[in-house]
Scaffold this motif. Structure first.
Motif, PDB file in Angstrom:
ATOM      1  N   THR A  31       0.821  -1.209   0.000  1.00 49.39           N
ATOM      2  CA  THR A  31       0.000   0.000   0.000  1.00 49.39           C
ATOM      3  C   THR A  31       0.855   1.258   0.000  1.00 49.39           C
ATOM      4  O   THR A  31       1.955   1.285   0.543  1.00 49.39           O
ATOM      5  N   LEU A  32       0.317   2.280  -0.665  1.00 53.02           N
ATOM      6  CA  LEU A  32       0.924   3.607  -0.695  1.00 53.02           C
ATOM      7  C   LEU A  32       0.023   4.524   0.087  1.00 53.02           C
ATOM      8  O   LEU A  32      -1.153   4.665  -0.273  1.00 53.02           O
ATOM      9  N   ILE A  33       0.540   5.118   1.159  1.00 53.71           N
ATOM     10  CA  ILE A  33      -0.299   6.062   1.895  1.00 53.71           C
ATOM     11  C   ILE A  33       0.336   7.445   1.839  1.00 53.71           C
ATOM     12  O   ILE A  33       1.536   7.584   1.590  1.00 53.71           O
ATOM     13  N   GLY A  34      -0.500   8.445   2.024  1.00 54.52           N
ATOM     14  CA  GLY A  34      -0.005   9.817   1.944  1.00 54.52           C
ATOM     15  C   GLY A  34      -1.176  10.756   1.785  1.00 54.52           C
ATOM     16  O   GLY A  34      -2.274  10.337   1.435  1.00 54.52           O
ATOM     17  N   ALA A  35      -0.919  12.030   2.032  1.00 55.35           N
ATOM     18  CA  ALA A  35      -1.996  13.029   1.958  1.00 55.35           C
ATOM     19  C   ALA A  35      -2.423  13.234   0.516  1.00 55.35           C
ATOM     20  O   ALA A  35      -1.768  12.775  -0.425  1.00 55.35           O
ATOM     21  N   ASN A  36      -3.531  13.945   0.346  1.00 60.05           N
ATOM     22  CA  ASN A  36      -3.982  14.334  -0.982  1.00 60.05           C
ATOM     23  C   ASN A  36      -2.895  15.135  -1.677  1.00 60.05           C
ATOM     24  O   ASN A  36      -2.273  15.998  -1.061  1.00 60.05           O
ATOM     25  N   GLY A  37      -2.647  14.851  -2.942  1.00 62.29           N
ATOM     26  CA  GLY A  37      -1.649  15.624  -3.680  1.00 62.29           C
ATOM     27  C   GLY A  37      -0.216  15.160  -3.450  1.00 62.29           C
ATOM     28  O   GLY A  37       0.725  15.800  -3.910  1.00 62.29           O
ATOM     29  N   ALA A  38      -0.045  14.025  -2.769  1.00 56.36           N
ATOM     30  CA  ALA A  38       1.322  13.538  -2.495  1.00 56.36           C
ATOM     31  C   ALA A  38       1.956  12.885  -3.721  1.00 56.36           C
ATOM     32  O   ALA A  38       3.163  12.685  -3.770  1.00 56.36           O
ATOM     33  N   LYS A 154      -2.250  -9.968 -13.468  1.00 55.20           N
ATOM     34  CA  LYS A 154      -1.349 -10.555 -12.467  1.00 55.20           C
ATOM     35  C   LYS A 154      -1.114  -9.516 -11.362  1.00 55.20           C
ATOM     36  O   LYS A 154      -0.885  -9.854 -10.217  1.00 55.20           O
ATOM     37  N   LEU A 155      -1.149  -8.234 -11.778  1.00 59.37           N
ATOM     38  CA  LEU A 155      -0.953  -7.129 -10.837  1.00 59.37           C
ATOM     39  C   LEU A 155      -2.129  -6.164 -10.977  1.00 59.37           C
ATOM     40  O   LEU A 155      -2.439  -5.705 -12.068  1.00 59.37           O
ATOM     41  N   LEU A 156      -2.774  -5.877  -9.848  1.00 57.53           N
ATOM     42  CA  LEU A 156      -3.927  -4.978  -9.841  1.00 57.53           C
ATOM     43  C   LEU A 156      -3.535  -3.688  -9.125  1.00 57.53           C
ATOM     44  O   LEU A 156      -3.076  -3.711  -7.985  1.00 57.53           O
ATOM     45  N   LEU A 157      -3.705  -2.557  -9.811  1.00 54.30           N
ATOM     46  CA  LEU A 157      -3.461  -1.241  -9.214  1.00 54.30           C
ATOM     47  C   LEU A 157      -4.807  -0.678  -8.774  1.00 54.30           C
ATOM     48  O   LEU A 157      -5.706  -0.511  -9.595  1.00 54.30           O
ATOM     49  N   LEU A 158      -4.941  -0.409  -7.492  1.00 54.51           N
ATOM     50  CA  LEU A 158      -6.219   0.078  -6.949  1.00 54.51           C
ATOM     51  C   LEU A 158      -6.042   1.485  -6.405  1.00 54.51           C
ATOM     52  O   LEU A 158      -5.257   1.694  -5.479  1.00 54.51           O
ATOM     53  N   VAL A 190      -3.460   2.213  -3.428  1.00 56.32           N
ATOM     54  CA  VAL A 190      -3.358   3.605  -2.985  1.00 56.32           C
ATOM     55  C   VAL A 190      -4.588   3.890  -2.152  1.00 56.32           C
ATOM     56  O   VAL A 190      -5.712   3.625  -2.590  1.00 56.32           O
ATOM     57  N   GLU A 191      -4.390   4.407  -0.940  1.00 52.08           N
ATOM     58  CA  GLU A 191      -5.556   4.521  -0.059  1.00 52.08           C
ATOM     59  C   GLU A 191      -5.336   5.618   0.984  1.00 52.08           C
ATOM     60  O   GLU A 191      -4.291   5.668   1.618  1.00 52.08           O
ATOM     61  N   GLN A 192      -6.347   6.496   1.127  1.00 51.26           N
ATOM     62  CA  GLN A 192      -6.255   7.549   2.153  1.00 51.26           C
ATOM     63  C   GLN A 192      -6.604   7.017   3.542  1.00 51.26           C
ATOM     64  O   GLN A 192      -6.157   7.552   4.532  1.00 51.26           O
ATOM     65  N   ASN A 193      -7.408   5.957   3.563  1.00 50.93           N
ATOM     66  CA  ASN A 193      -7.748   5.344   4.847  1.00 50.93           C
ATOM     67  C   ASN A 193      -6.575   4.445   5.267  1.00 50.93           C
ATOM     68  O   ASN A 193      -6.569   3.238   5.046  1.00 50.93           O
ATOM     69  N   ALA A 194      -5.574   5.099   5.867  1.00 51.12           N
ATOM     70  CA  ALA A 194      -4.323   4.401   6.188  1.00 51.12           C
ATOM     71  C   ALA A 194      -4.558   3.226   7.123  1.00 51.12           C
ATOM     72  O   ALA A 194      -3.924   2.172   7.004  1.00 51.12           O
ATOM     73  N   HIS A 195      -5.494   3.382   8.043  1.00 47.75           N
ATOM     74  CA  HIS A 195      -5.772   2.337   9.022  1.00 47.75           C
ATOM     75  C   HIS A 195      -6.212   1.046   8.320  1.00 47.75           C
ATOM     76  O   HIS A 195      -5.687  -0.036   8.580  1.00 47.75           O
ATOM     77  N   MET A 196      -7.180   1.182   7.404  1.00 47.58           N
ATOM     78  CA  MET A 196      -7.667   0.005   6.667  1.00 47.58           C
ATOM     79  C   MET A 196      -6.573  -0.560   5.759  1.00 47.58           C
ATOM     80  O   MET A 196      -6.386  -1.767   5.660  1.00 47.58           O
ATOM     81  N   ALA A 197      -5.858   0.333   5.089  1.00 45.49           N
ATOM     82  CA  ALA A 197      -4.818  -0.112   4.148  1.00 45.49           C
ATOM     83  C   ALA A 197      -3.744  -0.926   4.870  1.00 45.49           C
ATOM     84  O   ALA A 197      -3.347  -2.004   4.417  1.00 45.49           O
ATOM     85  N   LEU A 198      -3.305  -0.427   6.025  1.00 45.27           N
ATOM     86  CA  LEU A 198      -2.252  -1.134   6.765  1.00 45.27           C
ATOM     87  C   LEU A 198      -2.767  -2.442   7.374  1.00 45.27           C
ATOM     88  O   LEU A 198      -1.996  -3.358   7.640  1.00 45.27           O
TER      89      LEU A 198
END
Length: 235
Positions: A31-38, A154-158, A190-198
Motif C-alpha cells: 500500500t501507498l499512503i499519503g496526503a492528498n496531492g502527495a 497478475k498485478l492490480l493497481l487500486l 493507494v488509499e487515504q484510509n491508512a488504518h484500513m490499508a495497513l
C-alpha cells in the motif's frame, strides 16, 4: 514482480514525483499512503502507462515498461482501477465488464471470469442489465474492480477504493481486496484510509510531496509514531 526505480514525473513544469523507488513482490498487497496531492495517483498512472516518466525505470516481470502504451501494459497483465471509479455510465454493468476483457479472445475463460466476478460481487449479478450510471457509489466501485479483473491481471493497481463509501461498505471492499489477493492477484493499493490499508497490506510506503519518506512492513508503519501522528489520527 514490479520495480519502480528512481522515477521523476512532471505535469508540464511541475514535478509530481521525485526519484521515487518501490518494489512489489509476487503475491503481496503493498500500500501507498499519503496526503492528498502527495503523488500517489500519479505513480499508479505512470506504472499503467497513462503518464511517462522523464527519468528512471519501471521493470515489470523483467521487462522495461516505462513509456509503453497503456494497452500494451494491460496485455502484459497490469490492470488499473482508477480513482473515482470511471465506469461507463450509459452502458450496462455487463457491458462494462465485457469492456474489461476487450483484449481477450478466450470465450470460455471469459465466461468463467464473469462467474468469478459475480461470485465476488453478487450485487453486480443482480444489477447486470442496469446502466452503470444508476448504481450507488459502492456498486460502481465493485464494478470498476470487476471490470479490471476481467482482464485477468497478475498485478492490480487500486486507486482509493474506499473513497466516499459508507464505513460498512469500506469493510466489504477491503474484505474483497483480500479475497482477490488470496486467489493469486498481486495488489498495489493507494488509499487515504491508512488504518484500513495497513490492516490488509504486507508492506507500505509513505509518499509526501512526491517523495517516498518511509517504507517498511505494514506492522512497522502501524507502530511508527510519525505515521500515527500524520495518518492514523494520532492514536
Amino acid at each position: 514482480m514490479l520495480k519502480v526505480d528512481n522515477i521523476d514525473v512532471y505535469y508540464g513544469n511541475i514535478q509530481a514525483l521525485k526519484s521515487v523507488s518501490l518494489e512489489v513482490n509476487q503475491g503481496e498487497i503493498v500500500t501507498l499512503i499519503g496526503a492528498n496531492g502527495a503523488g500517489k495517483s500519479t505513480l499508479l498512472k505512470t506504472i499503467s502507462g497513462l503518464l511517462k516518466p522523464r527519468q528512471g525505470n519501471i521493470v515489470y516481470l523483467d521487462q522495461f515498461i516505462a513509456g509503453k502504451q497503456a494497452q500494451a501494459i494491460v496485455k502484459q497483465g497490469i490492470s488499473h482501477v482508477p480513482e473515482g471509479r470511471r465506469v461507463f455510465a450509459n452502458m450496462t454493468v455487463e457491458e462494462n465488464l465485457e469492456l474489461g476483457a476487450f483484449l481477450r479472445r478466450d470465450k470460455d475463460g471469459m465466461r468463467k471470469d464473469f462467474e468469478k466476478v459475480y461470485d465476488l460481487f453478487p450485487r453486480l449479478l443482480e444489477r447486470r442489465k442496469q446502466l452503470a450510471g444508476t448504481l450507488s457509489g459502492g456498486e460502481q466501485q465493485m464494478l470498476a474492480m470487476g471490470r479490471a479483473l476481467m482482464a485477468r491481471p497478475k498485478l492490480l493497481l487500486l486507486d482509493e477504493p474506499s473513497m466516499g463509501l459508507a464505513p460498512l461498505l469500506v469493510k466489504t471492499i477491503f474484505r474483497i481486496i483480500q479475497e482477490i489477493n488470496e486467489a493469486g492477484t498481486t495488489i498495489l493499493l493507494v488509499e487515504q484510509n491508512a488504518h484500513m490499508a495497513l490492516s490488509v497490506a504486507n508492506r507500505a510506503y509513505v509518499l509526501e510531496t512526491g517523495r517516498v519518506v518511509l517504507s517498511g512492513t505494514a506492522a512497522e508503519l502501524n507502530a511508527s509514531d510519525e505515521v500515527k501522528m500524520a495518518y492514523l489520527g494520532g492514536h
